[in-house]
Design a protein around this motif. Structure first.
Motif, PDB file in Angstrom:
ATOM      1  N   TYR A   1      51.397  21.015  51.322  1.00 56.73           N
ATOM      2  CA  TYR A   1      51.565  22.258  50.259  1.00 56.73           C
ATOM      3  C   TYR A   1      51.626  22.020  49.035  1.00 56.73           C
ATOM      4  CZ  TYR A   1      54.058  25.877  47.297  1.00 56.73           C
ATOM      5  OH  TYR A   1      53.550  26.726  46.398  1.00 56.73           O
ATOM      6  N   LEU A   2      52.029  20.952  48.717  1.00 55.95           N
ATOM      7  CA  LEU A   2      52.345  20.046  47.117  1.00 55.95           C
ATOM      8  C   LEU A   2      50.424  19.908  46.581  1.00 55.95           C
ATOM      9  CD1 LEU A   2      55.549  18.538  45.843  1.00 55.95           C
ATOM     10  CD2 LEU A   2      54.406  20.910  45.320  1.00 55.95           C
ATOM     11  N   ALA A   3      50.265  19.198  47.657  1.00 56.70           N
ATOM     12  CA  ALA A   3      49.161  18.390  47.044  1.00 56.70           C
ATOM     13  C   ALA A   3      47.683  19.288  47.605  1.00 56.70           C
ATOM     14  CB  ALA A   3      48.562  17.256  47.849  1.00 56.70           C
ATOM     15  N   GLY A   4      47.633  20.293  48.186  1.00 56.90           N
ATOM     16  CA  GLY A   4      46.711  20.633  48.958  1.00 56.90           C
ATOM     17  C   GLY A   4      46.967  22.593  48.680  1.00 56.90           C
ATOM     18  N   SER A   5      47.496  23.267  47.697  1.00 55.42           N
ATOM     19  CA  SER A   5      48.050  24.893  47.585  1.00 55.42           C
ATOM     20  C   SER A   5      46.916  24.759  46.151  1.00 55.42           C
ATOM     21  CB  SER A   5      49.524  25.117  47.023  1.00 55.42           C
ATOM     22  OG  SER A   5      49.761  23.673  46.303  1.00 55.42           O
ATOM     23  N   GLU A   6      46.554  24.083  45.971  1.00 58.09           N
ATOM     24  CA  GLU A   6      45.645  24.552  44.507  1.00 58.09           C
ATOM     25  C   GLU A   6      44.807  24.739  45.048  1.00 58.09           C
ATOM     26  OE1 GLU A   6      42.256  22.957  41.422  1.00 58.09           O
ATOM     27  OE2 GLU A   6      43.519  21.730  43.204  1.00 58.09           O
ATOM     28  N   LEU A   7      44.035  23.354  45.520  1.00 57.00           N
ATOM     29  CA  LEU A   7      42.739  23.997  46.263  1.00 57.00           C
ATOM     30  C   LEU A   7      42.576  25.689  47.435  1.00 57.00           C
ATOM     31  CD1 LEU A   7      40.039  22.581  46.551  1.00 57.00           C
ATOM     32  CD2 LEU A   7      40.661  21.568  48.475  1.00 57.00           C
ATOM     33  N   LEU A   8      43.807  25.972  48.177  1.00 51.19           N
ATOM     34  CA  LEU A   8      43.543  26.925  48.738  1.00 51.19           C
ATOM     35  C   LEU A   8      43.760  28.126  48.034  1.00 51.19           C
ATOM     36  CD1 LEU A   8      46.102  25.749  51.836  1.00 51.19           C
ATOM     37  CD2 LEU A   8      43.740  25.701  51.925  1.00 51.19           C
ATOM     38  N   PHE A   9      44.774  27.683  47.295  1.00 49.34           N
ATOM     39  CA  PHE A   9      44.319  29.358  46.276  1.00 49.34           C
ATOM     40  C   PHE A   9      43.166  29.591  45.834  1.00 49.34           C
ATOM     41  CE2 PHE A   9      49.330  29.573  45.458  1.00 49.34           C
ATOM     42  CZ  PHE A   9      49.092  30.183  45.366  1.00 49.34           C
ATOM     43  N   ASP A  10      42.187  28.849  45.463  1.00 50.57           N
ATOM     44  CA  ASP A  10      40.834  28.704  45.019  1.00 50.57           C
ATOM     45  C   ASP A  10      39.981  29.220  46.173  1.00 50.57           C
ATOM     46  OD1 ASP A  10      39.150  28.958  42.909  1.00 50.57           O
ATOM     47  OD2 ASP A  10      38.480  26.685  42.427  1.00 50.57           O
ATOM     48  N   ASP A  11      39.659  27.996  46.612  1.00 53.69           N
ATOM     49  CA  ASP A  11      38.897  28.320  47.992  1.00 53.69           C
ATOM     50  C   ASP A  11      39.110  29.593  48.665  1.00 53.69           C
ATOM     51  OD1 ASP A  11      37.829  26.087  46.951  1.00 53.69           O
ATOM     52  OD2 ASP A  11      37.905  24.626  48.291  1.00 53.69           O
ATOM     53  N   VAL A  12      40.210  28.985  49.240  1.00 53.56           N
ATOM     54  CA  VAL A  12      39.829  29.958  50.298  1.00 53.56           C
ATOM     55  C   VAL A  12      40.260  31.524  49.797  1.00 53.56           C
ATOM     56  CG1 VAL A  12      41.793  31.090  52.116  1.00 53.56           C
ATOM     57  CG2 VAL A  12      40.988  29.143  51.845  1.00 53.56           C
ATOM     58  N   TYR A  13      41.189  31.827  49.129  1.00 50.45           N
ATOM     59  CA  TYR A  13      41.619  33.635  48.035  1.00 50.45           C
ATOM     60  C   TYR A  13      41.269  32.913  47.079  1.00 50.45           C
ATOM     61  CZ  TYR A  13      44.656  33.149  51.909  1.00 50.45           C
ATOM     62  OH  TYR A  13      45.928  33.687  53.514  1.00 50.45           O
ATOM     63  N   GLY A  14      39.644  32.365  45.416  1.00 45.70           N
ATOM     64  CA  GLY A  14      40.097  33.091  44.748  1.00 45.70           C
ATOM     65  C   GLY A  14      40.749  33.191  43.985  1.00 45.70           C
ATOM     66  N   ARG A  15      41.727  32.791  43.459  1.00 48.79           N
ATOM     67  CA  ARG A  15      42.702  33.335  42.963  1.00 48.79           C
ATOM     68  C   ARG A  15      43.233  32.054  42.451  1.00 48.79           C
ATOM     69  NH1 ARG A  15      45.710  38.501  44.554  1.00 48.79           N
ATOM     70  NH2 ARG A  15      44.502  38.630  45.986  1.00 48.79           N
ATOM     71  N   SER A  16      42.443  31.066  41.784  1.00 46.77           N
ATOM     72  CA  SER A  16      42.747  29.573  40.421  1.00 46.77           C
ATOM     73  C   SER A  16      43.730  30.066  39.796  1.00 46.77           C
ATOM     74  CB  SER A  16      41.525  28.775  41.212  1.00 46.77           C
ATOM     75  OG  SER A  16      40.857  29.619  39.681  1.00 46.77           O
ATOM     76  N   SER A  17      42.883  30.931  38.728  1.00 46.23           N
ATOM     77  CA  SER A  17      43.906  31.799  37.896  1.00 46.23           C
ATOM     78  C   SER A  17      44.703  32.258  38.127  1.00 46.23           C
ATOM     79  CB  SER A  17      42.959  32.603  37.064  1.00 46.23           C
ATOM     80  OG  SER A  17      43.563  33.751  37.867  1.00 46.23           O
ATOM     81  N   GLN A  18      45.585  32.275  38.968  1.00 46.79           N
ATOM     82  CA  GLN A  18      47.268  32.849  39.460  1.00 46.79           C
ATOM     83  C   GLN A  18      47.737  31.866  39.616  1.00 46.79           C
ATOM     84  OE1 GLN A  18      46.442  36.062  42.211  1.00 46.79           O
ATOM     85  NE2 GLN A  18      46.429  37.195  40.713  1.00 46.79           N
TER      86      GLN A  18
END
Length: 406
Positions: free
Chosen positions: A233-250
Motif C-alpha cells: 500500500y505504501l509503495a503503490g498507493s500514489e500510483l493507484l490514486f492517479d492511474d485508477v481514480y485520477g485523484r492524484s491531487s487528493q
C-alpha cells in the motif's frame, strides 16, 4: 551540567520519533515521485521509481541484523548514533543524486541507516517494559508514530512548492541531526550484565534461540505477512490514486486522513489492551481484519479492479487501522521471552519481517496496472497467513507479567 532523567512521556515521544524516522524516509518523498520520474526521463506511469522505496525497505530489513548485535555489545545509544549518521549520509546522497542509479544506491544506504532506529527503539522499550505493559507502550508509540504519515506527504508538498524534489530528501538530513541531539537526554538502557560479545558462535546461538521459541517465531512470521500488504500500500498507493481514480491531487490529504484514523485506532487500543489483555485484543482485531479484507477483495473483483473510490478508500483505511493494532501486540508477544538478547531478537524479527514484507510488496505492486485488485487480494491473502501464524504461536501460553520501568 547533569542532564535530567527523561520522563515516561518524553521517552514515548522519543521512541515514536525514532520509529517515525523510518517512515518519514518514505512518506515525505511520496508527493515527489512524479517530479523524480520527470527529472530522470521516466514515463509518468513508470513503476521504476518505486525501486527507491523497495531498496530503502530492503536496506531497512537486512541491516537490522547488524545493528541488533551491535546494540547488545556496545549499547543502544552508540548503535543508534551510527545508524543515524548513515541515515543522514544516504539522505544527502539522494538529495544530490546526479542520476537515477546514484539515487537508488543512496536510498539503499539510507535504508541501512534507518534500520538502527527501527530495531533499537523496540529493544529499548523491551529493556524497560514487558508483556501487556509493553504492548500498551508500543501502542502509544504507534499513536505518535502515525504523525509521520499524517504530516509527511504534506511536508513533502510544501517542500515541493518551495523548491525541487531534492529539498524533500534534504529535510531528512535535518531530521537525523535533531534525533541525534535528542538522544543525549536518554540514559543507556542496556543492563551491563546483558552486554554480549560480537562472537559468531554467540550470535548463532542467539539467532537459534529466536527461531526455536515457538511464540517468537510465530508472531514474527505474522508480522512479516501483515507488513507485506501494508508496504505494498505504501509503495503503490500514489500510483493507484492517479492511474485508477485520477485523484492524484487528493493523495496527500487522504493519505494524512487515513493516518489520522490509524493513530486514533492505536490510541484506543491502549485502553482496550488494559481492559481485555493483549491476546484477546489481537484475536478480535485479526478476525475483523480478515472480514474487512474479504469485503474489499470481493468489491474489487466484482467491479473489475475499480470499485467506487470512497468504498475502496474506506475499507483500505479500516484495514490499515486494524494493522496498527495488530503489529504492536505481535511485536510485544514475540519479545516476551527475549529479554537477555533483546537487541539481537528485535533485529532478527525486524529484519525477517521487513525483508519478506518488502519483497512480497514489490511482487504485488508489479501487478498494479489500472487495477486495485492485486492489492486487495494481497490484504486478504497475507492477512489469512498472518492469522494462521498467530493461531499457531498462541498455542504456547506465555506468562504476561508487568515489569517496572528502569
Amino acid at each position: 551540567m547533569k542532564i535530567q532523567r527523561m520522563g515516561e512521556r518524553e521517552f514515548i515521544a522519543l521512541m515514536a520519533a525514532l520509529t517515525a524516522s523510518t517512515a518519514l524516509g518514505i512518506d515525505v518523498m511520496l508527493p515527489a515521485l512524479g517530479e523524480i520520474r520527470a527529472a530522470f526521463g521516466l514515463a509518468p506511469d513508470s513503476t521504476t521509481v518505486s525501486w527507491a522505496v523497495t531498496l530503502y525497505l530492503f536496506g531497512l530489513g537486512v541491516a537490522q541484523l547488524l545493528f541488533g548485535p551491535l546494540a547488545d555489545r556496545f549499547g543502544r545509544k552508540p548503535a543508534l548514533w551510527l545508524g543515524l549518521a548513515l541515515y543522514a549520509l544516504g539522505a544527502t546522497g539522494a538529495a544530490l543524486a546526479p542520476s537515477l542509479e546514484f539515487l537508488l544506491v543512496s536510498r539503499l544506504l539510507w535504508g541501512i541507516g534507518a534500520a538502527s532506529p527501527r530495531a533499537i527503539a523496540l529493544t529499548i522499550v523491551r529493556d524497560r517494559h514487558v508483556g501487556d505493559r509493553m504492548a500498551r507502550v508500543l501502542a502509544l508509540v504507534m499513536t505518535v508514530f502515525m504523525i509521520a504519515p499524517i504530516l509527511g506527504p504534506g511536508i513533502g508538498e510544501l517542500l515541493l512548492l518551495s523548491g525541487s524534489w531534492r529539498w524533500v530528501f534534504g529535510f531528512s538530513v535535518v531530521t537525523a541531526v535533531v534525533l541525534s541531539l535528542w538522544l543525549l537526554r536518554l540514559e543507556e538502557t542496556l543492563d551491563p550484565r546483558h552486554r554480549l560479545t560480537l562472537d559468531l558462535r554467540r550470535l548463532g546461538a542467539a539467532f537459534r534461540a529466536v527461531v526455536a521459541q515457538r511464540s517468537t517465531l510465530g508472531y514474527g512470521l505474522a508480522l512479516a505477512w501483515a507488513l507485506s500488504a501494508f508496504l505494498a500500500y505504501l509503495a503503490g498507493s500514489e500510483l493507484l490514486f492517479d492511474d485508477v481514480y485520477g485523484r492524484s491531487s487528493q493523495f496527500a490529504l487522504l493519505f494524512g486522513v487515513g493516518a489520522a484514523v490509524m493513530a486514533v485506532a492505536a490510541l484506543s487500543s491502549t485502553r482496550t489492551i488494559k481492559a481485555l489483555g493483549a491476546r484477546t485484543v489481537l484475536h478480535r482485531a485479526v478476525a475483523c481484519y480478515i472480514a474487512v479484507a474479504a469485503v474489499l477483495a470481493a468489491a474489487s473483483l466484482l467491479a473489475g479492479g475499480a470499485p467506487t473510490f470512497w468504498l475502496w478508500w474506506a475499507l483500505l483505511t479500516g484495514l490499515n487501522a486494524l494493522h496498527v493494532i495488530i503489529v504492536p501486540i505481535c511485536n510485544s508477544l514475540a519479545m516476551v521471552p527475549m529479554g537477555e538478547i533483546a537487541g539481537t531478537a528485535s533485529a532478527v524479527i525486524g529484519a525477517f519481517s521487513m525483508i519478506v514484507g518488502s519483497l512480497l510488496a514489490s511482487l504485488t505492486n508489479r501487478f498494479l496496472l489500472d487495477s486495485v485488485t492485486p492489492l486487495s487480494l494481497g490484504y486478504l491473502g497475507y492477512g489469512a497467513l498472518a492469522a494462521a501464524c498467530i493461531g499457531w504461536a498462541g498455542r504456547q501460553r506465555l506468562a504476561m507479567t508487568g515489569a517496572p520501568a528502569g
